[in-house]
Design a protein around this motif. Structure first.
Motif, PDB file in Angstrom:
ATOM      1  N   ILE A 152       1.055  -1.055   0.032  1.00 56.36           N
ATOM      2  CA  ILE A 152      -0.027  -0.287   0.041  1.00 56.36           C
ATOM      3  C   ILE A 152       0.808   1.298  -0.049  1.00 56.36           C
ATOM      4  O   ILE A 152       1.834   1.332   0.803  1.00 56.36           O
ATOM      5  CB  ILE A 152      -0.884   0.004   1.274  1.00 56.36           C
ATOM      6  CG1 ILE A 152      -2.026  -1.350   1.009  1.00 56.36           C
ATOM      7  CG2 ILE A 152      -1.538   1.272   1.459  1.00 56.36           C
ATOM      8  CD1 ILE A 152      -2.646  -1.461   2.375  1.00 56.36           C
ATOM      9  N   VAL A 153       0.615   2.112  -0.951  1.00 56.86           N
ATOM     10  CA  VAL A 153       1.421   3.357  -1.214  1.00 56.86           C
ATOM     11  C   VAL A 153       0.662   4.605  -0.589  1.00 56.86           C
ATOM     12  O   VAL A 153      -0.284   4.842  -0.749  1.00 56.86           O
ATOM     13  CB  VAL A 153       1.996   3.722  -2.632  1.00 56.86           C
ATOM     14  CG1 VAL A 153       2.617   4.749  -2.758  1.00 56.86           C
ATOM     15  CG2 VAL A 153       2.412   2.615  -3.343  1.00 56.86           C
ATOM     16  N   VAL A 154       1.419   5.217   0.646  1.00 56.00           N
ATOM     17  CA  VAL A 154       0.681   6.247   1.275  1.00 56.00           C
ATOM     18  C   VAL A 154       1.700   7.526   0.944  1.00 56.00           C
ATOM     19  O   VAL A 154       2.739   7.246   1.027  1.00 56.00           O
ATOM     20  CB  VAL A 154       0.750   6.011   2.703  1.00 56.00           C
ATOM     21  CG1 VAL A 154       0.156   7.148   3.712  1.00 56.00           C
ATOM     22  CG2 VAL A 154      -0.224   4.872   3.106  1.00 56.00           C
ATOM     23  N   TYR A 155       1.038   8.558   0.447  1.00 58.05           N
ATOM     24  CA  TYR A 155       1.833   9.604  -0.239  1.00 58.05           C
ATOM     25  C   TYR A 155       1.038  10.843   0.409  1.00 58.05           C
ATOM     26  O   TYR A 155      -0.052  11.132   0.501  1.00 58.05           O
ATOM     27  CB  TYR A 155       2.281   9.545  -1.583  1.00 58.05           C
ATOM     28  CG  TYR A 155       0.723   9.903  -2.212  1.00 58.05           C
ATOM     29  CD1 TYR A 155       0.723  11.378  -2.788  1.00 58.05           C
ATOM     30  CD2 TYR A 155      -0.085   9.080  -2.573  1.00 58.05           C
ATOM     31  CE1 TYR A 155      -0.276  11.332  -3.541  1.00 58.05           C
ATOM     32  CE2 TYR A 155      -1.177   9.354  -3.332  1.00 58.05           C
ATOM     33  CZ  TYR A 155      -1.413  10.635  -3.949  1.00 58.05           C
ATOM     34  OH  TYR A 155      -2.534  11.072  -4.607  1.00 58.05           O
ATOM     35  N   GLU A 156       1.987  12.118   0.468  1.00 56.07           N
ATOM     36  CA  GLU A 156       1.402  13.302   0.837  1.00 56.07           C
ATOM     37  C   GLU A 156       0.978  14.056  -0.337  1.00 56.07           C
ATOM     38  O   GLU A 156       1.551  13.993  -1.430  1.00 56.07           O
ATOM     39  CB  GLU A 156       2.492  14.193   1.531  1.00 56.07           C
ATOM     40  CG  GLU A 156       2.806  13.990   2.964  1.00 56.07           C
ATOM     41  CD  GLU A 156       3.601  14.776   3.582  1.00 56.07           C
ATOM     42  OE1 GLU A 156       4.218  15.498   2.943  1.00 56.07           O
ATOM     43  OE2 GLU A 156       3.537  14.716   4.962  1.00 56.07           O
ATOM     44  N   SER A 157      -0.430  14.703  -0.261  1.00 52.33           N
ATOM     45  CA  SER A 157      -0.782  15.214  -1.412  1.00 52.33           C
ATOM     46  C   SER A 157      -1.970  16.338  -0.895  1.00 52.33           C
ATOM     47  O   SER A 157      -2.624  15.952   0.239  1.00 52.33           O
ATOM     48  CB  SER A 157      -1.682  14.302  -2.363  1.00 52.33           C
ATOM     49  OG  SER A 157      -2.374  14.826  -3.212  1.00 52.33           O
ATOM     50  N   GLN A 158      -2.006  17.330  -1.668  1.00 52.91           N
ATOM     51  CA  GLN A 158      -3.056  18.670  -1.358  1.00 52.91           C
ATOM     52  C   GLN A 158      -4.283  18.106  -1.520  1.00 52.91           C
ATOM     53  O   GLN A 158      -5.635  18.627  -1.005  1.00 52.91           O
ATOM     54  CB  GLN A 158      -2.926  19.871  -2.098  1.00 52.91           C
ATOM     55  CG  GLN A 158      -3.157  19.325  -3.323  1.00 52.91           C
ATOM     56  CD  GLN A 158      -2.595  20.833  -4.429  1.00 52.91           C
ATOM     57  OE1 GLN A 158      -2.172  22.015  -3.607  1.00 52.91           O
ATOM     58  NE2 GLN A 158      -2.822  20.596  -5.668  1.00 52.91           N
ATOM     59  N   PHE A 159      -4.557  17.039  -2.177  1.00 49.38           N
ATOM     60  CA  PHE A 159      -6.118  16.267  -2.586  1.00 49.38           C
ATOM     61  C   PHE A 159      -6.318  15.324  -1.503  1.00 49.38           C
ATOM     62  O   PHE A 159      -7.303  14.649  -1.682  1.00 49.38           O
ATOM     63  CB  PHE A 159      -5.996  15.810  -4.014  1.00 49.38           C
ATOM     64  CG  PHE A 159      -5.779  17.004  -4.706  1.00 49.38           C
ATOM     65  CD1 PHE A 159      -6.608  18.178  -5.160  1.00 49.38           C
ATOM     66  CD2 PHE A 159      -4.465  17.001  -5.606  1.00 49.38           C
ATOM     67  CE1 PHE A 159      -6.298  18.846  -5.850  1.00 49.38           C
ATOM     68  CE2 PHE A 159      -4.307  17.872  -6.722  1.00 49.38           C
ATOM     69  CZ  PHE A 159      -4.955  19.122  -6.601  1.00 49.38           C
TER      70      PHE A 159
END
Length: 128
Positions: free
Chosen positions: A50-57
């Protein structure tokens, strides 16, 4: 097609990676994998990454982002999550009844909860 023969990777957007690490690593008990990156953390769930990434959305998806088909492990997982303070969502759906946090339909038990950014996560008593 080659794409049909390769495991897909659920990808979840979050606003605060440190807060997400606490949730996915400590609350869900997932093992971090892969090289350290400043705005991305991968976790192993079974054989799935599972890829968890920072995003403004982050948190804008109003549908389910991750599903765990737990089979007979549903009740244990539900209890473990409740013991860690996870708050479950309650939905009204045709043909589905609910007792406490557990929705039931067609002999299956179903439950939904959100990560700290509002991404919807589902567990079910089917599969596994």
């Amino acid at each position: 097609m080659i794409i049909a023969d390769v495991d897909a990777q659920p990808t979840v957007a979050v606003k605060d990676l440190d807060r997400a690490k606490a949730f996915y690593g400590e609350v869900l008990g997932l093992k971090p994998v892969g090289p350290p990156m400043p705005t991305v953390q991968c976790y192993l769930a079974g054989r799935t990454v599972i890829v968890v990434y920072e995003s403004q959305f982050a948190g804008t998806n109003q549908g389910t982002a991750i599903t765990w088909p737990l089979g007979g492990g549903f009740d244990q997982a539900l209890g473990e999550l409740q013991a860690k303070g996870v708050r479950f969502e309650h939905y009204d759906m045709p043909g589905v009844t609910r007792t406490g946090d557990v929705h039931e339909a067609g002999g299956m038990k179903l439950a939904w909860f959100k990560d700290p950014d509002g991404n919807i996560i589902h567990i079910g008593s089917y599969g596994h």
